[in-house]
Design an enzyme around this catalytic site. Structure first.
Site, PDB file in Angstrom:
ATOM      1  N   HIS A  97       0.823  -1.213   0.000  1.00  0.00           N
ATOM      2  CA  HIS A  97       0.000   0.000   0.000  1.00  0.00           C
ATOM      3  C   HIS A  97       0.852   1.255   0.000  1.00  0.00           C
ATOM      4  O   HIS A  97       2.022   1.237   0.392  1.00  0.00           O
ATOM      5  CB  HIS A  97      -0.883   0.025   1.255  1.00  0.00           C
ATOM      6  CG  HIS A  97      -2.220  -0.609   1.065  1.00  0.00           C
ATOM      7  ND1 HIS A  97      -3.398   0.035   1.352  1.00  0.00           N
ATOM      8  CD2 HIS A  97      -2.568  -1.828   0.607  1.00  0.00           C
ATOM      9  CE1 HIS A  97      -4.419  -0.759   1.092  1.00  0.00           C
ATOM     10  NE2 HIS A  97      -3.938  -1.899   0.635  1.00  0.00           N
ATOM     11  N   GLU A 131      -6.324  -0.556  -6.009  1.00  0.00           N
ATOM     12  CA  GLU A 131      -7.298   0.341  -5.401  1.00  0.00           C
ATOM     13  C   GLU A 131      -6.906   1.790  -5.680  1.00  0.00           C
ATOM     14  O   GLU A 131      -5.720   2.140  -5.654  1.00  0.00           O
ATOM     15  CB  GLU A 131      -7.381   0.152  -3.875  1.00  0.00           C
ATOM     16  CG  GLU A 131      -7.799  -1.228  -3.423  1.00  0.00           C
ATOM     17  CD  GLU A 131      -6.590  -2.122  -3.169  1.00  0.00           C
ATOM     18  OE1 GLU A 131      -5.469  -1.580  -2.986  1.00  0.00           O
ATOM     19  OE2 GLU A 131      -6.772  -3.352  -3.178  1.00  0.00           O
TER      20      GLU A 131
END
Length: 323
Positions: free
Chosen positions: A38, A107
């Site tokens: 991330h 994402e």
């Protein structure tokens, strides 16, 4: 037998702690490990997001047995697929063959940071398919030139290529991603025990390939504390990936989950220290056909206690029930 894995969740611990945790996971007897990749945490309460690939390199040197895997890396915008291929090949060499490359369509939360907008899901799947083909070609060790719809590669070559390239896993959440995984992946990755996903994967060439799932858990001797921590850090999980892939910022997840209650979270994942509750949460994955399940202990500062309890209580209980 279901193999039980440990998750280095980069959103909830700093890089040095993540490496210490996976060393303890290896000592505790976990069968494999996975690492999130991330740029932002899901929620501000998680509080971290170091560069996963540096953590993986350190983990490869600090451990000797436990397999390592990205869960998952997005090769669409933040990383060009040619760079992902180089990183993955290097990790396979550093880990002496213990690395698997988990890929997914990503994402908005993480990929928006490099600009260029966030493509719709059908375009993201096109990009993922093209990226996987580029990565596989580079794993072959030859010069690769590619002029595609989404990517350009100009006479690229990996100079340090492992004898056995890292297996490629592809994350799935619907029919299109299952088709890509079945046709182009060596294994499939999912975050819910949905038999239909595996059935679609099998129909598209996935039969006989490994299946890896993931389950968040919240261990604590005090169940109320476990529930409170899970609600503070993991209440986003119930939104589903069609929502999670689109929200652009940690604050967006704060807003989207403002009406999620602690009871909602406690009803969807095991909290406390009853090993039977954890076994029953893993069982649907086994029944759906998953051979591997990676556990995510919620709360970066709770990892040592969770790992000690896992070695002493949880792993024996899971192996007795599901082995």
């Amino acid at each position: 037998m279901v193999r039980i894995g440990y998750t280095m969740m980069t959103e909830q611990a700093g890089p040095r702690d993540l490496v210490r945790h996976v060393v303890r996971a290896e000592e505790a007897g976990f069968d494999f490990s996975v690492t999130s990749d991330h740029y932002f945490p899901w929620l501000r309460a998680q509080g971290h997001s170091p560069y996963a690939w540096s953590v993986l390199g350190a983990a490869a040197q600090a451990t000797s047995r436990i397999p390592l895997m990205t869960y998952v890396t997005c090769p669409l915008r933040r990383y060009h697929p040619a760079v992902v291929a180089q990183k993955a090949a290097t990790m396979q060499l550093l880990s002496e063959g213990r690395f698997r490359l988990g890929l997914g369509s990503g994402e908005n939360l993480n990929e928006r940071v490099v600009g260029g907008g966030w493509p719709p899901v059908d375009v993201r799947h096109e990009m993922l398919e093209e990226a996987v083909r580029i990565i596989r070609a580079l794993f072959g060790g030859d010069h690769v030139t590619h002029h595609g719809r989404h990517y350009q590669v100009e006479s690229a070559r990996l100079w340090d290529v492992p004898e056995e390239p890292p297996p490629i896993g592809i994350a799935v959440s619907g029919e299109r991603s299952c088709r890509i995984a079945g046709q182009l992946g060596d294994l499939v990755i999912a975050t819910e025990p949905e038999p239909g996903l595996l059935e679609t994967f099998d129909r598209n060439g996935g039969g006989g390939k490994p299946r890896v799932g993931q389950l968040p858990v919240s261990y604590d001797p005090d169940r109320d504390t476990a529930v409170k921590r899970a609600h503070a850090q993991f209440r986003w999980f119930g939104l589903g990936w069609k929502v999670n892939a689109e929200l652009p910022h940690s604050d967006s997840f704060e807003s989207a989950t403002r009406f999620v209650t602690p009871d909602d979270v406690a009803s969807s994942l095991p909290c406390g220290d009853d090993p039977d509750a954890f076994v029953e949460a893993v069982r649907p994955y086994a029944e759906a056909g998953f051979e591997e399940v990676a556990l995510v202990q919620i709360g970066g500062d709770t990892q040592p206690e969770f790992l000690d309890w896992s070695a002493r209580t949880l792993l024996p209980a899971l192996r007795e029930a599901l082995g």
